[in-house]
Enzyme design. Structure first.
Site, PDB file in Angstrom:
ATOM      1  CG  ASP A 187      48.574  36.762 -27.757  1.00  0.00           C
ATOM      2  OD1 ASP A 187      48.144  37.849 -27.283  1.00  0.00           O
ATOM      3  OD2 ASP A 187      49.398  36.072 -27.246  1.00  0.00           O
ATOM      4  CB  ALA A 188      53.021  35.907 -31.472  1.00  0.00           C
TER       5      ALA A 188
END
Length: 145
Positions: A26-27
């Site tokens: 996600d990052a």
């Protein structure tokens, strides 16, 4: 775009929990999208934010997955399935259960590739985000997953 840290061996990366891989992925995806938006726009941050929300949402990720999942290797497909089928600690507020599960699987693939240090593969997969999706205000109007 990214700098390499300590690279994991495949066996070591494979043992990482799928939801943890998704957390990292996600990052990775967020940074890629935000950097691409900044590079392709000189717009206001409010426009950039709206465009990024569309691309970063579970709905947006699920739609993007339709474009790239056929490019997954067998190994990436397995990581995707692990992420998609993993028990998640949270629920999506604005996406269906299927979209949320698919986006978690996609994020797990990105997290896995990042741990392996395969930044070239990440860049290749994410290069399929279309230019019109990165046009700030236009992206908010045009991109409807």
């Amino acid at each position: 775009m990214f700098t390499k840290g300590k690279e994991y061996e495949r066996a070591e990366a494979s043992r990482v929990n799928a939801v943890t891989l998704a957390f990292l992925g996600d990052a990775v995806y967020t940074l890629f999208v935000r950097e691409a938006l900044v590079k392709s726009n000189s717009g206001k941050t409010s426009s950039l934010h709206r465009a990024s929300v569309r691309l970063l949402s579970a709905k947006g990720q699920s739609a993007f997955l339709d474009k790239v999942s056929s490019l997954f290797t067998q190994e990436e497909e397995e990581v995707y399935r692990r992420g998609r089928n993993a028990k998640k600690p949270t629920k999506s507020k604005n996406a269906s259960v299927v979209e949320y599960a698919r986006s978690t699987g996609f994020e797990a693939v990105l997290g896995y590739l990042y741990l392996l240090g395969d930044l070239e593969r990440i860049s290749y997969l994410l290069s399929f985000i279309e230019e019109e999706q990165l046009k700030g205000q236009d992206a908010v109007k045009a991109y409807k997953p």
